[in-house]
Motif scaffolding. Structure first.
Motif, PDB file in Angstrom:
ATOM      1  N   LYS A  72      87.077 -17.492  58.368  1.00 55.86           N
ATOM      2  CA  LYS A  72      86.559 -16.907  57.134  1.00 55.86           C
ATOM      3  C   LYS A  72      85.691 -15.686  57.380  1.00 55.86           C
ATOM      4  N   GLY A  73      84.946 -15.701  58.475  1.00 45.62           N
ATOM      5  CA  GLY A  73      84.004 -14.620  58.738  1.00 45.62           C
ATOM      6  C   GLY A  73      83.928 -14.321  60.214  1.00 45.62           C
ATOM      7  N   PHE A  74      82.827 -13.713  60.619  1.00 44.27           N
ATOM      8  CA  PHE A  74      82.673 -13.288  61.997  1.00 44.27           C
ATOM      9  C   PHE A  74      82.403 -14.456  62.943  1.00 44.27           C
ATOM     10  N   ALA A  75      82.939 -14.338  64.131  1.00 44.26           N
ATOM     11  CA  ALA A  75      82.647 -15.310  65.181  1.00 44.26           C
ATOM     12  C   ALA A  75      81.147 -15.351  65.441  1.00 44.26           C
ATOM     13  N   ASP A  76      80.699 -16.466  65.978  1.00 42.25           N
ATOM     14  CA  ASP A  76      79.285 -16.606  66.321  1.00 42.25           C
ATOM     15  C   ASP A  76      78.828 -15.459  67.222  1.00 42.25           C
ATOM     16  N   LEU A  77      77.550 -15.155  67.132  1.00 42.12           N
ATOM     17  CA  LEU A  77      76.950 -14.144  67.998  1.00 42.12           C
ATOM     18  C   LEU A  77      76.432 -14.812  69.269  1.00 42.12           C
ATOM     19  N   VAL A  78      76.705 -14.209  70.396  1.00 46.84           N
ATOM     20  CA  VAL A  78      76.202 -14.687  71.682  1.00 46.84           C
ATOM     21  C   VAL A  78      75.150 -13.706  72.176  1.00 46.84           C
ATOM     22  N   ASP A  79      73.977 -14.222  72.514  1.00 50.36           N
ATOM     23  CA  ASP A  79      72.937 -13.390  73.107  1.00 50.36           C
ATOM     24  C   ASP A  79      72.184 -14.222  74.134  1.00 50.36           C
ATOM     25  N   ASP A  80      71.036 -13.745  74.563  1.00 49.99           N
ATOM     26  CA  ASP A  80      70.281 -14.451  75.612  1.00 49.99           C
ATOM     27  C   ASP A  80      69.766 -15.814  75.172  1.00 49.99           C
ATOM     28  N   ARG A  81      69.796 -16.076  73.875  1.00 49.76           N
ATOM     29  CA  ARG A  81      69.376 -17.388  73.364  1.00 49.76           C
ATOM     30  C   ARG A  81      70.546 -18.362  73.256  1.00 49.76           C
ATOM     31  N   GLY A  82      71.736 -17.890  73.595  1.00 54.55           N
ATOM     32  CA  GLY A  82      72.920 -18.736  73.508  1.00 54.55           C
ATOM     33  C   GLY A  82      73.826 -18.298  72.374  1.00 54.55           C
ATOM     34  N   LYS A  83      74.495 -19.276  71.753  1.00 57.38           N
ATOM     35  CA  LYS A  83      75.437 -18.994  70.674  1.00 57.38           C
ATOM     36  C   LYS A  83      74.861 -19.463  69.347  1.00 57.38           C
ATOM     37  N   ARG A  84      74.966 -18.632  68.323  1.00 56.99           N
ATOM     38  CA  ARG A  84      74.467 -18.992  66.999  1.00 56.99           C
ATOM     39  C   ARG A  84      75.291 -18.263  65.941  1.00 56.99           C
ATOM     40  N   MET A  85      75.190 -18.702  64.719  1.00 58.97           N
ATOM     41  CA  MET A  85      75.927 -18.042  63.645  1.00 58.97           C
ATOM     42  C   MET A  85      75.566 -16.564  63.592  1.00 58.97           C
ATOM     43  N   ALA A  86      76.551 -15.761  63.288  1.00 66.06           N
ATOM     44  CA  ALA A  86      76.292 -14.329  63.194  1.00 66.06           C
ATOM     45  C   ALA A  86      75.182 -14.085  62.177  1.00 66.06           C
ATOM     46  N   PRO A  87      74.133 -13.382  62.561  1.00 62.56           N
ATOM     47  CA  PRO A  87      73.021 -13.134  61.634  1.00 62.56           C
ATOM     48  C   PRO A  87      73.471 -12.274  60.461  1.00 62.56           C
ATOM     49  N   LYS A  88      72.638 -12.247  59.438  1.00 63.89           N
ATOM     50  CA  LYS A  88      72.993 -11.588  58.181  1.00 63.89           C
ATOM     51  C   LYS A  88      73.420 -10.134  58.386  1.00 63.89           C
ATOM     52  N   GLU A  89      72.751  -9.436  59.296  1.00 69.23           N
ATOM     53  CA  GLU A  89      73.091  -8.024  59.478  1.00 69.23           C
ATOM     54  C   GLU A  89      74.502  -7.818  60.002  1.00 69.23           C
ATOM     55  N   TRP A  90      75.052  -8.866  60.635  1.00 68.07           N
ATOM     56  CA  TRP A  90      76.461  -8.812  61.050  1.00 68.07           C
ATOM     57  C   TRP A  90      77.357  -9.493  60.034  1.00 68.07           C
ATOM     58  N   ALA A  91      76.948 -10.633  59.543  1.00 69.69           N
ATOM     59  CA  ALA A  91      77.778 -11.393  58.608  1.00 69.69           C
ATOM     60  C   ALA A  91      78.086 -10.607  57.341  1.00 69.69           C
ATOM     61  N   ASP A  92      77.198  -9.705  56.952  1.00 67.06           N
ATOM     62  CA  ASP A  92      77.400  -8.939  55.720  1.00 67.06           C
ATOM     63  C   ASP A  92      78.271  -7.699  55.916  1.00 67.06           C
ATOM     64  N   LYS A  93      78.600  -7.387  57.143  1.00 66.91           N
ATOM     65  CA  LYS A  93      79.446  -6.224  57.403  1.00 66.91           C
ATOM     66  C   LYS A  93      80.890  -6.509  57.008  1.00 66.91           C
ATOM     67  N   LYS A  94      81.651  -5.454  56.781  1.00 61.70           N
ATOM     68  CA  LYS A  94      83.086  -5.588  56.566  1.00 61.70           C
ATOM     69  C   LYS A  94      83.792  -5.500  57.911  1.00 61.70           C
ATOM     70  N   PHE A  95      84.976  -6.062  57.963  1.00 61.74           N
ATOM     71  CA  PHE A  95      85.704  -6.077  59.227  1.00 61.74           C
ATOM     72  C   PHE A  95      86.038  -4.669  59.727  1.00 61.74           C
ATOM     73  N   ASN A  96      86.166  -3.719  58.816  1.00 58.09           N
ATOM     74  CA  ASN A  96      86.504  -2.357  59.239  1.00 58.09           C
ATOM     75  C   ASN A  96      85.285  -1.458  59.377  1.00 58.09           C
ATOM     76  N   ASP A  97      84.098  -2.058  59.367  1.00 59.51           N
ATOM     77  CA  ASP A  97      82.878  -1.280  59.612  1.00 59.51           C
ATOM     78  C   ASP A  97      82.983  -0.645  60.997  1.00 59.51           C
ATOM     79  N   PRO A  98      82.644   0.637  61.144  1.00 55.78           N
ATOM     80  CA  PRO A  98      82.756   1.295  62.453  1.00 55.78           C
ATOM     81  C   PRO A  98      82.023   0.569  63.572  1.00 55.78           C
ATOM     82  N   SER A  99      80.878  -0.035  63.269  1.00 50.76           N
ATOM     83  CA  SER A  99      80.135  -0.747  64.305  1.00 50.76           C
ATOM     84  C   SER A  99      80.873  -2.015  64.738  1.00 50.76           C
ATOM     85  N   VAL A 100      81.557  -2.660  63.814  1.00 51.33           N
ATOM     86  CA  VAL A 100      82.347  -3.849  64.141  1.00 51.33           C
ATOM     87  C   VAL A 100      83.535  -3.459  65.003  1.00 51.33           C
ATOM     88  N   LYS A 101      84.225  -2.415  64.610  1.00 48.55           N
ATOM     89  CA  LYS A 101      85.405  -1.966  65.361  1.00 48.55           C
ATOM     90  C   LYS A 101      85.015  -1.581  66.787  1.00 48.55           C
TER      91      LYS A 101
END
Length: 364
Positions: free
Chosen positions: A106-135
């Motif tokens: 349905k949405g973006f894969a979990d975000l992985v960072d130094d804290r491990g794996k977690r749901m993509a935070p709002k600043e990523w989850a709210d992006k569109k799939f064709n957002d230049p930063s996502v691509k």
């Protein structure tokens, strides 16, 4: 001679002519039966003995922010991926399956960072799939994974047709992301075969009142891929019989003229009872074998690129460690192994072994 060995010999005679080669590779994912070093090692050992394809099916999340910022990926993530890459048995080809999507498609894969794996935070989850930063970020991740695993086949998305089911408004943006990533990867790896998998049960879902339009949309999507990669679990269609399995697989030859490949599949050998979905599916090891038989016969006739069985061994022990929130979904695949949780071989393994024993047609 054991009973299973005798069955394999008899099946070999029934399956093929003496001069018939096998046009498709046979493989398994590295999914382990337990969260132990022994189980992980056992999965790779099993693949080396029963296949010529290793499928690294990876839904561990994406280091979205690090990729977007041009920073090194999290150390633990890097070590885990490099470790998996080193486990590759000698002489096998590799299918690398990765995705920008979450498990619900349905949405973006979990975000992985130094804290491990977690749901993509709002600043990523709210992006569109064709957002230049996502691509940009997803392309960076895909290229890093290719460099790490050095695969022979790549899926840059897993079961991605289900975005059209779950979020039809996002389908156009997703296709833009998909085309961009595959196009850029081709520039760097022109000979690499690239696709995204689609679920066969959704392509055959009778409850979809706009099924013809849906099939048309996915057909156009697959037309841009190097091959048609299919995820198929017949129990999602309530199928039990060999004729049903074969009819579903035969549909693929009318759906596309691309080379066909089974990116992941399986069928339970034990009854399924999942209250969350009111699922009561009766089955047996013999029914599982009927599916294996139908699948491999169809792979021979239609000259598939490869067939990937998801779980080589039942993962009851691993499943016991799952959080309650995902236990039901894990239950769907827990008993799909060609070997049960106690290490007993099921009839489907003898059928698989007989096909694997045929000479492989080189060059594919």
């Amino acid at each position: 001679m054991t009973r299973l060995t005798l069955v394999a010999v008899l099946l070999t005679a029934a399956f093929t002519r003496a001069d018939e080669s096998r046009p498709f590779r046979l493989g398994f994912t590295s999914w382990p039966s337990a969260a132990t070093v022994e189980a992980v090692t056992g999965a790779y050992t099993f693949i080396a003995a029963h296949g010529d394809l290793l499928a690294e099916h990876i839904e561990e999340g994406v280091p979205w922010q690090a990729a977007a910022d041009g920073k090194p990926f999290p150390r633990e993530f890097v070590q885990k991926m490099q470790g998996r890459a080193r486990n590759r048995p000698k002489g096998v080809k590799v299918l690398l399956s990765i995705t920008p999507l979450d498990m619900g498609r349905k949405g973006f894969a979990d975000l992985v960072d130094d804290r491990g794996k977690r749901m993509a935070p709002k600043e990523w989850a709210d992006k569109k799939f064709n957002d230049p930063s996502v691509k940009s970020a997803y392309l960076t991740y895909v290229l890093w994974m290719i460099d790490t695993f050095k695969p022979d086949y790549v899926l840059t998305g897993i079961e991605t047709n289900e975005i059209l089911n779950n979020r039809p408004d996002a389908w156009g943006a997703y296709r833009e992301l998909s085309a961009h990533v595959r196009g850029e990867v081709k520039k760097k790896h022109p000979k690499l075969l690239i696709a995204e998998s689609v679920t066969l049960h959704k392509l055959l879902e009778k409850g979809n009142k706009k099924l013809a339009d849906y099939q048309k949309s996915i057909r156009e999507f697959v037309a841009d891929h190097d091959f048609c990669a299919v995820s198929f679990y017949p129990f999602f269609l309530g199928q039990h019989k060999a004729a049903e399995f074969d009819d579903s697989l035969k549909f693929l030859t009318t759906f596309t003229d691309k080379p066909l490949a089974i990116a992941e599949t399986g069928h339970p050998a034990e009854d399924l009872d999942v209250k969350r979905w009111n699922l009561n599916f009766r089955t047996t090891p013999e029914e599982q074998n009927a599916y294996v038989t139908a699948l491999l016969k169809r792979a021979q006739v239609d000259r598939y690129l490869f067939v990937t069985w998801f779980a080589s061994k039942d993962f009851d022990e691993l499943w016991a460690t799952f959080p309650d929130a995902v236990k039901d979904i894990g239950r769907l695949w827990r008993d799909t192994g060609l070997v049960d949780e106690k290490g007993k071989e099921r009839p489907g393994l003898a059928t698989w072994t007989s096909a694997f024993g045929r000479p492989f047609a080189a060059g594919r």
